[in-house]
Design a protein around this motif. Structure first.
Motif, PDB file in Angstrom:
ATOM      1  N   ALA A   1       0.830  -1.205   0.000  1.00  0.00           N
ATOM      2  CA  ALA A   1       0.000   0.000   0.000  1.00  0.00           C
ATOM      3  C   ALA A   1       0.864   1.255   0.000  1.00  0.00           C
ATOM      4  O   ALA A   1       0.561   2.235  -0.694  1.00  0.00           O
ATOM      5  CB  ALA A   1      -0.933  -0.014   1.207  1.00  0.00           C
ATOM      6  N   LEU A   2       1.954   1.231   0.765  1.00  0.00           N
ATOM      7  CA  LEU A   2       2.862   2.384   0.778  1.00  0.00           C
ATOM      8  C   LEU A   2       3.517   2.573  -0.590  1.00  0.00           C
ATOM      9  O   LEU A   2       3.671   3.701  -1.071  1.00  0.00           O
ATOM     10  CB  LEU A   2       3.929   2.195   1.848  1.00  0.00           C
ATOM     11  N   GLU A   3       3.900   1.486  -1.214  1.00  0.00           N
ATOM     12  CA  GLU A   3       4.530   1.564  -2.535  1.00  0.00           C
ATOM     13  C   GLU A   3       3.575   2.138  -3.574  1.00  0.00           C
ATOM     14  O   GLU A   3       4.002   2.812  -4.519  1.00  0.00           O
ATOM     15  CB  GLU A   3       5.004   0.179  -2.965  1.00  0.00           C
ATOM     16  N   HIS A   4       2.293   1.868  -3.411  1.00  0.00           N
ATOM     17  CA  HIS A   4       1.293   2.324  -4.383  1.00  0.00           C
ATOM     18  C   HIS A   4       0.699   3.680  -4.011  1.00  0.00           C
ATOM     19  O   HIS A   4      -0.194   4.180  -4.710  1.00  0.00           O
ATOM     20  CB  HIS A   4       0.178   1.293  -4.521  1.00  0.00           C
ATOM     21  N   GLY A   5       1.162   4.260  -2.911  1.00  0.00           N
ATOM     22  CA  GLY A   5       0.658   5.558  -2.515  1.00  0.00           C
ATOM     23  C   GLY A   5      -0.761   5.538  -1.986  1.00  0.00           C
ATOM     24  O   GLY A   5      -1.487   6.538  -2.101  1.00  0.00           O
ATOM     25  N   GLN A   6      -1.156   4.431  -1.388  1.00  0.00           N
ATOM     26  CA  GLN A   6      -2.543   4.264  -0.958  1.00  0.00           C
ATOM     27  C   GLN A   6      -2.770   4.713   0.483  1.00  0.00           C
ATOM     28  O   GLN A   6      -3.346   4.001   1.300  1.00  0.00           O
ATOM     29  CB  GLN A   6      -2.962   2.800  -1.141  1.00  0.00           C
ATOM     30  N   THR A   7      -2.265   5.912   0.809  1.00  0.00           N
ATOM     31  CA  THR A   7      -2.568   6.553   2.083  1.00  0.00           C
ATOM     32  C   THR A   7      -2.909   8.005   1.800  1.00  0.00           C
ATOM     33  O   THR A   7      -2.660   8.513   0.701  1.00  0.00           O
ATOM     34  CB  THR A   7      -1.390   6.503   3.077  1.00  0.00           C
TER      35      THR A   7
END
Length: 279
Positions: free
Chosen positions: A210-216
């Motif tokens: 999720a961090l790699e995909h910018g999902q925050t």
């Protein structure tokens, strides 16, 4: 305000321990950011508070998010009759022993109704953080006691709280806030080997993805090598991953820029604020 392409210099995320050792060190994640991507460059482990203070004193610039509280609840401070100016309060607090802190806070809690034992800072609710007066599970009161005096001794700049060397900027971080945004109530770490389960390993993988995909809500993407990703997954204590979560918060703060680094304008200058807890 800086744009994502202009985030300056070295970024730091710190997973802190108030009693660091080789088994449970302080973990410092270092990195940089460019065009919305946060590049992890290294993970450094410090096994003593002296090593932590020496790290802080190095002659180099950085913006860092540190996983320990920078202040106490105003309600607590007022009721105890402690100083209500931040610097004076921190000097008073640093002069207490850990048993004195524990006993004082326990007495405070004993006089309050069930469900309202602890006083909270304004930042606790939006961040979902433990009250900074809590002395066990986790012992954040002792983390404050160990961490803030060393930031002050090293002369770093604490926006909204105390001026210092503007090249070294320390902000309060909290990795659990970002982790919960992705995982909800799923646990991703444990210091107890018996609880370092396959489910927690899968949760760490999901969180990193999720961090790699910018999902925050930070809108930033983590960039790690295959070896770094494996190291983050394999650290079942979650300390390395927590340091990286703080690194992401530091990158967001750097993107907001001086003087406030994303801290709210109405922040209580006695209590402090967890960066990114209100965006």
């Amino acid at each position: 305000m800086s744009t994502p392409a202009e985030i300056p210099g070295l970024l730091i995320g710190c997973d802190f321990s108030c009693s660091p050792s080789r088994r449970k060190p302080i973990v410092m994640a270092a990195g940089s950011a460019l065009k919305g991507r946060v590049l992890l460059s290294s993970l450094e482990r410090l096994d003593s508070l002296d090593s932590f203070e020496q790290w802080l004193r190095q002659e180099r610039g950085w913006i860092g998010a540190f996983d320990f509280p920078f202040g106490l609840p105003r309600e607590l401070v007022t009721q105890l009759g402690w100083p209500t100016q931040w610097l004076e309060l921190m000097a008073h607090y640093a002069g207490l022993s850990r048993p004195e802190i524990r006993n004082t806070f326990a007495d405070f809690c004993d006089g309050r109704p069930v469900g309202q034992k602890f006083a909270h800072r304004a930042t606790d609710k939006p961040a979902g953080s433990s009250p900074s007066m809590k002395w066990v599970n986790p012992p954040v009161a002792f983390m404050l006691h160990a961490g803030v005096p060393r930031l002050l001794a090293a002369g770093v700049h604490l926006p909204g709280l105390h001026p210092g060397d503007s090249r070294r900027v320390a902000l309060e971080g909290y990795p659990g806030m970002l982790a919960r945004e992705v995982l909800g109530s799923r646990s991703y770490k444990s210091d107890d080997k018996a609880r370092q389960t396959p489910e927690r390993l899968i949760a760490r993988k999901d969180l990193i993805t999720a961090l790699e995909h910018g999902q925050t809500r930070l809108g930033l993407r983590l960039k790690v090598s295959h070896a770094q990703r494996d190291a983050l997954v394999d650290d079942a204590s979650g300390d390395s991953l927590d340091a990286v979560l703080c690194l992401m918060q530091a990158a967001w703060a750097a993107q907001q820029g001086a003087p406030g680094y994303g801290l709210p304008a109405d922040m209580d200058a006695l209590e402090g604020w967890i960066v990114t807890s209100r965006i």
